[in-house]
Design a protein around this motif. Structure first.
Motif, short mmCIF file in Angstrom:
data_model
loop_
_atom_site.label_atom_id
_atom_site.label_comp_id
_atom_site.label_asym_id
_atom_site.label_seq_id
_atom_site.Cartn_x
_atom_site.Cartn_y
_atom_site.Cartn_z
N ILE A 495 58.64 44.53 38.43
CA ILE A 495 60.06 44.40 38.11
C ILE A 495 60.37 45.39 37.00
CG2 ILE A 495 61.88 42.86 37.29
CD1 ILE A 495 60.24 40.51 38.35
N PRO A 496 61.22 46.38 37.25
CA PRO A 496 61.55 47.36 36.21
C PRO A 496 62.06 46.66 34.94
CG PRO A 496 62.38 48.09 38.32
CD PRO A 496 61.90 46.70 38.52
N GLU A 497 61.69 47.22 33.81
CA GLU A 497 62.06 46.62 32.53
C GLU A 497 63.58 46.52 32.37
OE1 GLU A 497 61.37 44.50 29.32
OE2 GLU A 497 59.83 45.25 30.69
N ARG A 498 64.31 47.50 32.91
CA ARG A 498 65.77 47.46 32.76
C ARG A 498 66.37 46.23 33.45
NH1 ARG A 498 68.13 49.00 37.45
NH2 ARG A 498 66.79 49.99 39.02
N LEU A 499 65.72 45.75 34.52
CA LEU A 499 66.20 44.55 35.20
C LEU A 499 65.92 43.31 34.37
CD1 LEU A 499 65.21 45.28 38.90
CD2 LEU A 499 67.41 45.66 37.77
N ARG A 500 64.77 43.30 33.72
CA ARG A 500 64.43 42.18 32.86
C ARG A 500 65.41 42.08 31.68
NH1 ARG A 500 59.19 40.34 33.75
NH2 ARG A 500 57.84 41.73 34.97
N ASN A 506 66.02 33.96 31.76
CA ASN A 506 64.80 33.70 30.99
C ASN A 506 63.80 34.81 31.23
OD1 ASN A 506 62.25 32.68 30.16
ND2 ASN A 506 63.11 30.61 30.19
N PRO A 507 63.25 35.43 30.20
CA PRO A 507 62.34 36.56 30.39
C PRO A 507 60.99 36.18 30.99
CG PRO A 507 62.41 35.93 28.09
CD PRO A 507 63.48 35.13 28.76
N VAL A 508 60.72 34.90 31.13
CA VAL A 508 59.45 34.48 31.74
C VAL A 508 59.44 34.87 33.21
CG1 VAL A 508 57.99 32.53 32.31
CG2 VAL A 508 59.18 32.58 30.11
#
Length: 518
Positions: A495-500, A506-508
């Motif tokens: 999952i690309p960081e920009r989507l997170r 929730n970042p989990v």
């Protein structure tokens, strides 16, 4: 023990109503290892190699006979190690399969690397490893010669030839289309067409860093009859003789006849795809005509049609034995070469069996989840299992109809017509309209002849983790490939960081320990 279903020389037996593989109760295997589960018999694997070696050597007294089982049919490293211990070579079709063969100590001179479109890196690795390169592309010899020169060595190659077969007029089992074996072979991508071979051979024989060790042909499983093998080998032998003469008396060191032999129970193309198509031309108009009847009468007629006309019975006819295949194939090949005046003294014969070699070494075990019944408006039954035909993709592509049994009820009579189905959201008809005994939740279905092309083609549709593989030897059983977990299924996802950062959630991640135990 049903000796027609489980021949005496095979690893399966019936004991106290249970199916055994070697000395392991299949119900105990499911209890210990879970299901679905692939199971391989070590002794059957070893016995099959020895049987092939013995049968083909008997009909080729002129030189060494090498058995090169096809890695594509089963590339498990434990299986490959057992075969290396027996002295088997390997038919290879990819860099991954070559990796397996080299890692499992297959003799380098008994590795046949087949396939078109090989990269320069692949060719370089083959030359460095000292394996046989089976050439399929017209520019391949020149590329091999160039790469071998940079390595200051010589490469050993063979041509995979593509003869013409106007004598093979019967319908091929490979294609869904109704066409002849001759057309089926001509339409298949592999092999160098005969029209190019004379000139290509003359060029190769002048190359400094290439040795043409012989010729290779693989016809495949177009038909399980001895007629097919006699016709196939006669035309191949005639092309061998023609090329040797055209190349100024060339003397091959090895001749490879490929594979395509059937297992004795032979599930290949037995699902009746073409027959069902023909039947549909009659059943659909009949169904339309039945609309003139009452609804209940129409469904009664269709229920009877399913029971009488569309029922599938696996294993109605056995294929020839491997001894019969060896006599027909090698006998015809050898006799044609000798009658044509070719000297085959000390020529090695090589054979590359796949399904016929591995098929009966493995079974697939699956637990029944539900027995689902319907009596209105159409009478129909379903055996819902915990497996899926996506775990048997090779058989699905080939329209296989595998023999099976309820492993804990092998001595009970068949009473119902049912679809044995898998757990995916597709129709997943693994065994359509077959006869089964009384079925209960927790019963175990054993699908036979699952040692070739099944586990190695398993897929993850519906994010289903693929089953593991257990090797049995006598009464001992152990993992040789672990079953996947759900985490394994998603292991390559990213999952690309920009989507997170931007989803506001929730970042989990769903694959973390925290999420699994939430």
């Amino acid at each position: 023990m049903n000796r027609q279903k489980y021949p005496a020389d095979q690893c399966l037996s019936e004991r106290n109503g249970h199916l055994f593989i070697e000395d392991c109760d299949t119900l105990k295997l499911v209890e210990d290892f879970g299901s679905p589960l692939f199971v391989v018999s070590e002794q059957q694997l070893r016995n099959n190699y020895r049987q092939y070696k013995r049968a083909f050597s008997q009909h080729w007294p002129n030189g060494q006979v090498d058995i090169l089982p096809a890695n594509k049919a089963n590339w498990n490293t434990a299986v490959r190690t057992i075969l290396s211990q027996e002295g088997a070579g390997a038919d290879i079709y990819s860099e991954g399969e070559l990796y397996s063969a080299l890692a499992c100590n297959v003799r380098r001179d008994l590795i046949s690397v087949n396939g078109g479109g090989k990269s320069d890196d692949m060719l370089r690795r083959c030359i460095q490893a000292g394996v046989r390169i089976t050439v399929e592309d017209l520019d391949e010899p020149e590329r091999i010669n160039r790469i071998a020169a940079t390595l200051n060595t010589s490469a050993k190659i063979r041509f995979r030839v593509k003869p013409d077969f106007p004598n093979l007029w019967k319908k091929t089992d490979f294609a869904a289309e109704s066409t002849s074996i001759d057309m089926g072979i001509q339409l298949y991508k592999s092999g160098i067409p005969a029209q190019y071979l004379e000139e290509l051979g003359k060029q190769v024989l002048q190359m400094k860093n290439v040795e043409l060790t012989g010729l290779h042909f693989h016809g495949g499983r177009h038909h399980n009859s001895l007629w097919y093998w006699r016709g196939l080998m006669k035309r191949y032998a005639q092309l061998v003789v023609h090329l040797c003469q055209a190349w100024g008396g060339y003397q091959p060191k090895e001749l490879d006849i490929g594979g395509g032999f059937a297992t004795e129970r032979d599930p290949h193309s037995k699902l009746g795809i073409r027959e069902d198509t023909v039947l549909t031309w009659f059943t659909y108009p009949l169904e339309l005509a039945l609309y003139s009847l009452s609804v209940s009468a129409r469904y009664r007629v269709m229920s009877a049609l399913i029971e009488k006309a569309l029922i599938k019975i696996p294993g109605r006819k056995r294929a020839p034995t491997i001894e019969d295949y060896a006599e027909a194939a090698v006998g015809t090949f050898r006799d044609t070469l000798i009658r044509s005046g070719l000297d085959i003294s000390n020529v090695r014969l090589q054979v590359e069996p796949g399904r016929g070699f591995y098929g009966n070494t493995g079974i697939h075990l699956s637990s029944v989840r539900k027995f689902k019944r319907q009596t209105q408006p159409l009478q129909m039954n379903w055996v819902l299992t915990d497996t899926t035909y996506f775990f048997m993709s090779g058989g699905v592509y080939e329209h296989n109809l595998h023999e099976f049994c309820v492993a804990n009820k092998v001595d009970q009579p068949a009473k119902h017509i049912a679809d044995v189905v898998g757990q995916s959201c597709y129709a997943d008809r693994i065994l359509p309209l077959v006869k089964v005994p009384d079925i209960a939740e927790g019963d175990v279905i054993a699908f036979l002849d699952m040692g070739a092309y099944q586990e190695v083609s398993a897929a993850n549709f519906n994010a289903l983790p693929r089953p593991g593989v257990v090797l049995v030897n006598g009464d001992q059983a152990e993992w040789i490939k672990l079953p996947e977990t759900i985490e394994d299924v998603y292991r390559r996802d990213r999952i690309p960081e920009r989507l997170r950062q931007n989803d506001g959630l929730n970042p989990v991640t769903p694959f973390s320990q925290e999420a699994r135990h939430a």
